[in-house]
Design an enzyme around this catalytic site. Sequence first.
Site, PDB file in Angstrom:
ATOM      1  N   HIS A 329       0.842  -1.193   0.000  1.00 34.50           N
ATOM      2  CA  HIS A 329       0.000   0.000   0.000  1.00 34.50           C
ATOM      3  C   HIS A 329       0.883   1.251   0.000  1.00 34.50           C
ATOM      4  O   HIS A 329       0.449   2.324  -0.426  1.00 34.50           O
ATOM      5  CB  HIS A 329      -0.902   0.040   1.242  1.00 34.50           C
ATOM      6  CG  HIS A 329      -1.944  -1.030   1.260  1.00 34.50           C
ATOM      7  ND1 HIS A 329      -1.687  -2.306   1.696  1.00 34.50           N
ATOM      8  CD2 HIS A 329      -3.244  -1.005   0.889  1.00 34.50           C
ATOM      9  CE1 HIS A 329      -2.798  -3.026   1.615  1.00 34.50           C
ATOM     10  NE2 HIS A 329      -3.754  -2.265   1.123  1.00 34.50           N
ATOM     11  N   ASP A 413      -4.815  -6.610  -7.451  1.00 31.40           N
ATOM     12  CA  ASP A 413      -5.086  -5.932  -6.195  1.00 31.40           C
ATOM     13  C   ASP A 413      -5.448  -4.492  -6.555  1.00 31.40           C
ATOM     14  O   ASP A 413      -5.404  -4.104  -7.729  1.00 31.40           O
ATOM     15  CB  ASP A 413      -3.858  -6.006  -5.279  1.00 31.40           C
ATOM     16  CG  ASP A 413      -4.214  -5.853  -3.793  1.00 31.40           C
ATOM     17  OD1 ASP A 413      -5.318  -5.358  -3.487  1.00 31.40           O
ATOM     18  OD2 ASP A 413      -3.381  -6.211  -2.942  1.00 31.40           O
TER      19      ASP A 413
END
Length: 689
Positions: A329, A413
């Site tokens: 992230h 993702d």
Amino acid sequence: MLSQLWVGIPAQSAAAKEQETDLIIFENVPEADAEIVGNSFQLEALHVYEDGHFMTVSEGLKWRSSNKHVATIDEKGLVTLTGKKGRTFIIASDGKQVDSIAIDYKTNRNGRAREGGKDDWQPLLIKQKGKKYDVISRAIKKMTLEEKVGQMLMPDFRTWKGANVTEMLPEIEQLVKQYHLGGVILFRENVVTTEQTAKLVSQYAEASEKYGLLMTIDQEGGIVTRLQSGTDMPGNMAIGATGSPEIAGKVGKAIGEELAALGINMNFAPVLDINNNPDNPVIGVRSFGEHPELVAELGVAYTKGLQAAGVAATAKHFPGHGDTAVDSHLGLPEVPHDKARLMEVELYPFQKAMEAGIDSVMTAHVTFPKIDDTKVTSKLTGEQIALPATLSYKVLTELMREEMDYEGVITTDAMNMKAIADHFGPVDAAIRAVKAGTDIVLMPVGLAEVANGLLGAVRNGEISEKRIEESVERILTLKVKRGIIKAEIPVPIEEKVAEALEVVGSAEHKQVEKEAAERSITLLKNDQVLPLNTNSGEHIVVVGSTYITDLGNAIKAYHDNTTVLALSSAYKLTPEQLELVKNAKAVIVGTHTSNVSGRSPGSAQMKMVNQVIETAAGPVIGLGIRNPYDVMAYPNTDAYLAQYGFRSASFKAAAGAIFGEFSPSGKLPVTIPGVDGGVLYGYGHGLTY
């Protein structure tokens, strides 16, 4: 302007005018599940329209059985087997068209007999054959390029103009239609109450004009739990500590049943990453453990539970995010291992899940230089960087499709994560992902730009339309397999809400939650202080910061004479608080960490714990609220338990174990190293009373 390139026309008006060309019993479709389970089962029928799209028939159908001696069928398509041997045809008619499917009730094909010498009879659905039943190919042939690309896009609408999206907005409905979206992912901001969630999901389903929407969510259990109502299942590492495929299956099925009742038909779970790096900042307790066999066995059981409830399961994060020390992230992690090691460790659970028929696999924004050493120029730094797995043809197509023989859906993702967003432009990243082999572009940054970018790439020959159609075929196959098909007349929202209220957070699911939590509690150390046997006059102190009120309430349920010292993030104990600690019959310290620095002995939290150990006259019981690794920083505590998560059931279970309501039986699914190396507690360690 880019927005002008997208010429997709909302299809509702066109579809409404079309005439159906075929009536088909859904179970005749080759991709549909036609397995008979139990003595009664539901049949559905489809209308196929001129433009190739298909919908479930809701009204005006007549069903009959040609041989009621074998099976009967009611007006809603519910078949009941009589138990008598023979064959019958089930016939559906809408007044203009007819279709049929056979039921054979005969000797099992393997010819084996039951105990006692009786023949093993079983019912089989015998599909009709012919081109008319190949509804997926027919649909793709008639779809526009915009519709095909739209099936591959799965944005999120967490917020709109700064406010959480908890009901359908006209602007969002228009985007679903304009871009022919194949799916939408929901987040915690979207799913507040059971009734509200069921209504929102229903509104999304209605906004989709031709094909059912993949309504997805990250409902892993444990620390990644999106639903704000219902059952908060313990997470994967807690399940890993139980070592029980049965519990994993029950948890997966309960989660699946709650999602299905809400209309959510796809779950981005289970995590099949192997947490073989204690320093991993993003996987940690989201993993079942550090051994490939354990992760595979429990992951497959969880998957089967989910899919048994009719919800599509997703293995993530391929080829493995467990052995990393960077959060994708926030940055671009690297896994340095070669293919032989990956096949033996990281890829093993994914291979087993694929062999067990998992619906979908999510890719990792992680580099695997020994698999793909391609270098690309970072748009952030201008430097040469390795290509992440999400964008790698060698990883997605050559490794996953060709070597591992995976035929299901591949999804990226989230494409807004910094590992991708920082180094690649949104359009470039989406094009690279599709060329690499992905089927779904999850959370594209700029829906219009990415949609038009993919269209442009097809029109200029960078991506072939055949390549797009391969993805659309896999997506529609998944939708058919899981029954994600738009209905001509939707189920009334009142019925959907009533079902959701009955299923979500049911007593049965709460029992699964309780069992999983209790079986997970792992007692790592006990210097003859547990279980606590205190009378009501003896004072217990609970101390900590994060989630300490939850722990305190759980302890108070067993012992009224308890003081909770809820500290600030500075973790400073006043002289008065230290006096309480010193004089307590026992002290329970709850620690919560999510990174390496947090569990360092030099951190403020861990200095506080060691101060408590030095000060207390009575025993000190440590509890790792999230990470079992916390004990590394205070190994001299008198007792230590791990609960692997901060959901209510885990606190109640930990308190129950501390006071001897049950004997802890959990076993460590990871190795806990010592601060200076070596092993503090080994894999499989766990004490009991």
